[in-house]
Motif scaffolding. Structure first.
Motif, short mmCIF file in Angstrom:
data_model
loop_
_atom_site.label_atom_id
_atom_site.label_comp_id
_atom_site.label_asym_id
_atom_site.label_seq_id
_atom_site.Cartn_x
_atom_site.Cartn_y
_atom_site.Cartn_z
N ALA A 59 0.85 -1.19 0.00
CA ALA A 59 0.00 0.00 0.00
C ALA A 59 0.88 1.24 0.00
O ALA A 59 1.90 1.30 0.70
N THR A 60 0.48 2.23 -0.79
CA THR A 60 1.18 3.51 -0.79
C THR A 60 0.15 4.62 -0.73
O THR A 60 -0.96 4.49 -1.28
N PHE A 61 0.49 5.69 -0.04
CA PHE A 61 -0.36 6.88 -0.04
C PHE A 61 0.46 8.10 0.32
O PHE A 61 1.57 8.00 0.81
N LYS A 62 -0.14 9.26 0.05
CA LYS A 62 0.44 10.53 0.44
C LYS A 62 -0.38 11.08 1.61
O LYS A 62 -1.60 11.05 1.57
N TYR A 63 0.31 11.56 2.60
CA TYR A 63 -0.33 12.21 3.74
C TYR A 63 -0.13 13.71 3.57
O TYR A 63 1.01 14.18 3.50
N THR A 64 -1.23 14.45 3.50
CA THR A 64 -1.16 15.88 3.17
C THR A 64 -1.39 16.79 4.37
O THR A 64 -1.40 18.01 4.21
N GLY A 65 -1.55 16.24 5.55
CA GLY A 65 -1.82 17.06 6.73
C GLY A 65 -0.56 17.38 7.51
O GLY A 65 0.56 17.21 7.03
N THR A 66 -0.77 17.83 8.74
CA THR A 66 0.36 18.21 9.60
C THR A 66 0.39 17.42 10.90
O THR A 66 1.30 17.61 11.70
N GLY A 67 -0.58 16.56 11.14
CA GLY A 67 -0.64 15.77 12.37
C GLY A 67 -0.87 14.30 12.05
O GLY A 67 -1.93 13.75 12.32
N TYR A 68 0.15 13.66 11.48
CA TYR A 68 0.02 12.28 10.99
C TYR A 68 -0.52 11.32 12.05
O TYR A 68 -1.50 10.62 11.81
N ASP A 69 0.11 11.28 13.22
CA ASP A 69 -0.34 10.34 14.25
C ASP A 69 -1.77 10.60 14.67
O ASP A 69 -2.56 9.66 14.84
N LYS A 70 -2.13 11.85 14.81
CA LYS A 70 -3.51 12.23 15.20
C LYS A 70 -4.51 11.79 14.13
O LYS A 70 -5.56 11.23 14.44
N ASP A 71 -4.18 12.04 12.87
CA ASP A 71 -5.08 11.64 11.78
C ASP A 71 -5.20 10.13 11.66
O ASP A 71 -6.29 9.60 11.44
N MET A 72 -4.10 9.40 11.82
CA MET A 72 -4.17 7.93 11.75
C MET A 72 -5.02 7.38 12.89
O MET A 72 -5.80 6.45 12.71
N LYS A 73 -4.91 7.98 14.07
CA LYS A 73 -5.73 7.57 15.22
C LYS A 73 -7.21 7.83 14.94
O LYS A 73 -8.06 6.99 15.22
N ALA A 74 -7.51 8.99 14.34
CA ALA A 74 -8.89 9.33 14.02
C ALA A 74 -9.48 8.36 12.99
O ALA A 74 -10.65 7.96 13.11
N ILE A 75 -8.70 7.98 12.01
CA ILE A 75 -9.17 6.98 11.03
C ILE A 75 -9.49 5.69 11.76
O ILE A 75 -10.52 5.06 11.52
N GLY A 76 -8.62 5.29 12.67
CA GLY A 76 -8.82 4.06 13.43
C GLY A 76 -10.03 4.09 14.35
O GLY A 76 -10.56 3.05 14.72
N GLU A 77 -10.48 5.28 14.72
CA GLU A 77 -11.65 5.42 15.59
C GLU A 77 -12.95 5.55 14.80
O GLU A 77 -14.03 5.54 15.39
N ASP A 78 -12.84 5.66 13.49
CA ASP A 78 -14.04 5.80 12.65
C ASP A 78 -14.81 4.48 12.62
O ASP A 78 -14.25 3.44 12.25
#
Length: 124
Positions: A59-78
């Motif tokens: 898997a490959t992707f681009k992360y365009t935000g500024t809070g990678y860990d926070k965003d990954m945690k939020a995806i996991g909580e969805d």
């Protein structure tokens, strides 16, 4: 068109061979809520490739935000993403010792180091 980004990510996991057809089928119509969670949390240009000789998903992707860990945690909580993972995790085998599924303390997918990148187009 170029997508601005702060981070490129590449991850690996093993696909259980008996699920090859089913995995491809579910990914031919990824749930809109899963895609929305990724987009909301700054994930762009996401793709998964399959290498059959090793049963390897890449898997490959681009992360365009500024809070990678926070965003990954939020995806996991969805909640929709969590339901999606119940479908897909059973088809996969993690390379990470002690991993029990997506969104847990031990990562399910293995993030791999980037060792080379070429951006842009060469002009002659």
């Amino acid at each position: 068109m170029s997508i601005p980004h702060t981070k490129r990510v590449c991850q690996l996991i093993k696909l259980k061979p008996e699920y090859e057809t089913q995995y491809k089928e579910v990914h031919s119509a990824v749930w809109p809520g899963v895609l929305a969670a990724l987009e909301t949390h700054n994930v762009a240009d996401y793709s998964i490739h399959y290498f059959p000789p090793l049963h390897l998903l890449i898997a490959t992707f681009k992360y365009t935000g500024t809070g990678y860990d926070k965003d990954m945690k939020a995806i996991g909580e969805d909640p929709i993403t969590q339901e999606w993972w119940k479908v897909t995790d059973m088809m996969q085998e993690s390379f990470n010792d002690g991993a029990t599924g997506s969104g847990k303390d031990i990562p399910w997918w293995t993030e791999v180091e980037e060792v080379f990148r070429m951006e842009g187009v060469l002009h002659r």
